[in-house]
Design a protein around this motif. Structure first.
Motif, PDB file in Angstrom:
ATOM      1  N   GLU A  51     -41.262   5.416  38.301  1.00 41.69           N
ATOM      2  CA  GLU A  51     -40.665   4.171  38.790  1.00 41.69           C
ATOM      3  C   GLU A  51     -39.178   4.353  39.091  1.00 41.69           C
ATOM      4  O   GLU A  51     -38.668   3.822  40.076  1.00 41.69           O
ATOM      5  CB  GLU A  51     -40.859   3.037  37.776  1.00 41.69           C
ATOM      6  N   PHE A  52     -38.487   5.088  38.256  1.00 41.03           N
ATOM      7  CA  PHE A  52     -37.066   5.367  38.487  1.00 41.03           C
ATOM      8  C   PHE A  52     -36.877   6.056  39.831  1.00 41.03           C
ATOM      9  O   PHE A  52     -36.004   5.690  40.619  1.00 41.03           O
ATOM     10  CB  PHE A  52     -36.498   6.243  37.362  1.00 41.03           C
ATOM     11  N   GLN A  53     -37.701   7.076  40.098  1.00 37.96           N
ATOM     12  CA  GLN A  53     -37.552   7.830  41.325  1.00 37.96           C
ATOM     13  C   GLN A  53     -37.874   6.987  42.554  1.00 37.96           C
ATOM     14  O   GLN A  53     -37.141   7.020  43.552  1.00 37.96           O
ATOM     15  CB  GLN A  53     -38.433   9.083  41.275  1.00 37.96           C
ATOM     16  N   VAL A  54     -38.954   6.229  42.498  1.00 37.57           N
ATOM     17  CA  VAL A  54     -39.307   5.365  43.629  1.00 37.57           C
ATOM     18  C   VAL A  54     -38.210   4.331  43.849  1.00 37.57           C
ATOM     19  O   VAL A  54     -37.796   4.076  44.986  1.00 37.57           O
ATOM     20  CB  VAL A  54     -40.680   4.690  43.411  1.00 37.57           C
ATOM     21  N   TYR A  55     -37.713   3.747  42.764  1.00 37.57           N
ATOM     22  CA  TYR A  55     -36.637   2.761  42.896  1.00 37.57           C
ATOM     23  C   TYR A  55     -35.389   3.385  43.516  1.00 37.57           C
ATOM     24  O   TYR A  55     -34.807   2.847  44.463  1.00 37.57           O
ATOM     25  CB  TYR A  55     -36.289   2.146  41.535  1.00 37.57           C
ATOM     26  N   GLN A  56     -34.955   4.533  42.992  1.00 37.84           N
ATOM     27  CA  GLN A  56     -33.732   5.158  43.501  1.00 37.84           C
ATOM     28  C   GLN A  56     -33.859   5.560  44.963  1.00 37.84           C
ATOM     29  O   GLN A  56     -32.911   5.404  45.733  1.00 37.84           O
ATOM     30  CB  GLN A  56     -33.359   6.385  42.652  1.00 37.84           C
ATOM     31  N   ILE A  57     -35.024   6.070  45.350  1.00 37.04           N
ATOM     32  CA  ILE A  57     -35.188   6.547  46.721  1.00 37.04           C
ATOM     33  C   ILE A  57     -35.456   5.394  47.682  1.00 37.04           C
ATOM     34  O   ILE A  57     -34.785   5.274  48.713  1.00 37.04           O
ATOM     35  CB  ILE A  57     -36.310   7.605  46.796  1.00 37.04           C
ATOM     36  N   SER A  58     -36.424   4.541  47.376  1.00 30.64           N
ATOM     37  CA  SER A  58     -36.787   3.474  48.314  1.00 30.64           C
ATOM     38  C   SER A  58     -35.810   2.302  48.270  1.00 30.64           C
ATOM     39  O   SER A  58     -35.255   1.919  49.291  1.00 30.64           O
ATOM     40  CB  SER A  58     -38.197   2.959  48.027  1.00 30.64           C
ATOM     41  N   SER A  59     -35.611   1.746  47.101  1.00 26.37           N
ATOM     42  CA  SER A  59     -34.769   0.552  47.015  1.00 26.37           C
ATOM     43  C   SER A  59     -33.286   0.885  47.155  1.00 26.37           C
ATOM     44  O   SER A  59     -32.579   0.246  47.919  1.00 26.37           O
ATOM     45  CB  SER A  59     -35.001  -0.180  45.696  1.00 26.37           C
ATOM     46  N   HIS A  60     -32.815   1.863  46.406  1.00 25.70           N
ATOM     47  CA  HIS A  60     -31.381   2.138  46.411  1.00 25.70           C
ATOM     48  C   HIS A  60     -30.952   2.933  47.647  1.00 25.70           C
ATOM     49  O   HIS A  60     -30.131   2.463  48.428  1.00 25.70           O
ATOM     50  CB  HIS A  60     -30.983   2.876  45.130  1.00 25.70           C
ATOM     51  N   LEU A  61     -31.505   4.113  47.838  1.00 24.75           N
ATOM     52  CA  LEU A  61     -31.085   4.958  48.960  1.00 24.75           C
ATOM     53  C   LEU A  61     -31.450   4.330  50.306  1.00 24.75           C
ATOM     54  O   LEU A  61     -30.588   4.114  51.154  1.00 24.75           O
ATOM     55  CB  LEU A  61     -31.714   6.348  48.840  1.00 24.75           C
ATOM     56  N   LEU A  62     -32.726   4.027  50.489  1.00 20.50           N
ATOM     57  CA  LEU A  62     -33.177   3.535  51.791  1.00 20.50           C
ATOM     58  C   LEU A  62     -32.692   2.119  52.071  1.00 20.50           C
ATOM     59  O   LEU A  62     -32.015   1.875  53.071  1.00 20.50           O
ATOM     60  CB  LEU A  62     -34.711   3.592  51.877  1.00 20.50           C
ATOM     61  N   HIS A  63     -33.021   1.187  51.197  1.00 17.38           N
ATOM     62  CA  HIS A  63     -32.698  -0.220  51.462  1.00 17.38           C
ATOM     63  C   HIS A  63     -31.206  -0.526  51.353  1.00 17.38           C
ATOM     64  O   HIS A  63     -30.739  -1.486  51.953  1.00 17.38           O
ATOM     65  CB  HIS A  63     -33.466  -1.136  50.511  1.00 17.38           C
ATOM     66  N   THR A  64     -30.469   0.250  50.586  1.00 17.53           N
ATOM     67  CA  THR A  64     -29.043  -0.033  50.426  1.00 17.53           C
ATOM     68  C   THR A  64     -28.212   0.884  51.311  1.00 17.53           C
ATOM     69  O   THR A  64     -27.592   0.426  52.271  1.00 17.53           O
ATOM     70  CB  THR A  64     -28.624   0.123  48.950  1.00 17.53           C
ATOM     71  N   HIS A  65     -28.196   2.172  51.011  1.00 17.62           N
ATOM     72  CA  HIS A  65     -27.285   3.071  51.716  1.00 17.62           C
ATOM     73  C   HIS A  65     -27.670   3.331  53.170  1.00 17.62           C
ATOM     74  O   HIS A  65     -26.819   3.243  54.055  1.00 17.62           O
ATOM     75  CB  HIS A  65     -27.174   4.399  50.963  1.00 17.62           C
ATOM     76  N   LEU A  66     -28.903   3.689  53.424  1.00 18.69           N
ATOM     77  CA  LEU A  66     -29.264   4.084  54.786  1.00 18.69           C
ATOM     78  C   LEU A  66     -29.298   2.898  55.750  1.00 18.69           C
ATOM     79  O   LEU A  66     -28.843   3.020  56.893  1.00 18.69           O
ATOM     80  CB  LEU A  66     -30.590   4.846  54.778  1.00 18.69           C
TER      81      LEU A  66
END
Length: 161
Positions: A51-66
């Motif tokens: 869950e940490f990895q999915v959250y960091q990649i999808s929610s944080h990296l993709l939805h926020t930064h990218l």
């Protein structure tokens, strides 16, 4: 990996069953709270890590930064600096490109932290991000709509919202 959750009378979300792989079988047990203490702990740790990895990649990296980077570049390219929308957005985008450039160099690069320290590694990061991108909709960027579409809007202790 899948887990079934139950919200108890204290409004805590608790796992009641965990299966680590998608296909049922002899080599893919279902872990329960009644299993040996360490087995149950390891199963919960596995789910938490995933869950940490999915959250960091999808929610944080993709939805926020990218997504922010796309909006930042479009704003810089298309709006004159005197435009009121440019002036409204720029304080929020001031460091977006710098932060994302550093992240690409230090976190998600071939020898970055994700590749060295996170179990998905660099290849897994790309797969999770690509999957997240295919699920990306305008609704998924609107927090209340996203919670409603996933059926979790009424859960008070849902940390991966």
């Amino acid at each position: 990996r899948s887990s079934d959750l139950h919200q108890n009378h204290n409004e805590q979300l608790l796992p009641i069953a965990i299966q680590l792989n998608q296909s049922p079988g002899v080599d893919n047990p279902i872990f329960l709270p009644s299993d040996a203490e360490l087995d149950w702990l390891l199963a919960k740790t596995w789910v938490h890590t995933a869950e940490f990895q999915v959250y960091q990649i999808s929610s944080h990296l993709l939805h926020t930064h990218l997504i922010a980077e796309v909006l930042c570049v479009a704003t810089l390219r298309q709006l004159p600096s005197m435009h009121p929308v440019f002036k409204l957005l720029m304080p929020h985008m001031r460091y977006t490109l710098e932060i994302n450039t550093r992240a690409r160099g230090q976190l998600i690069s071939a020898d970055g932290i994700f590749d060295k320290a996170v179990s998905t590694g660099g290849e897994g990061l790309l797969r999770v991000a690509q999957r997240g991108y295919t699920l990306l909709t305008y609704e998924s960027l609107c927090f209340p709509d996203d919670l409603r579409s996933r059926g979790v809007e009424g859960l008070k202790s849902y940390y991966f919202a």
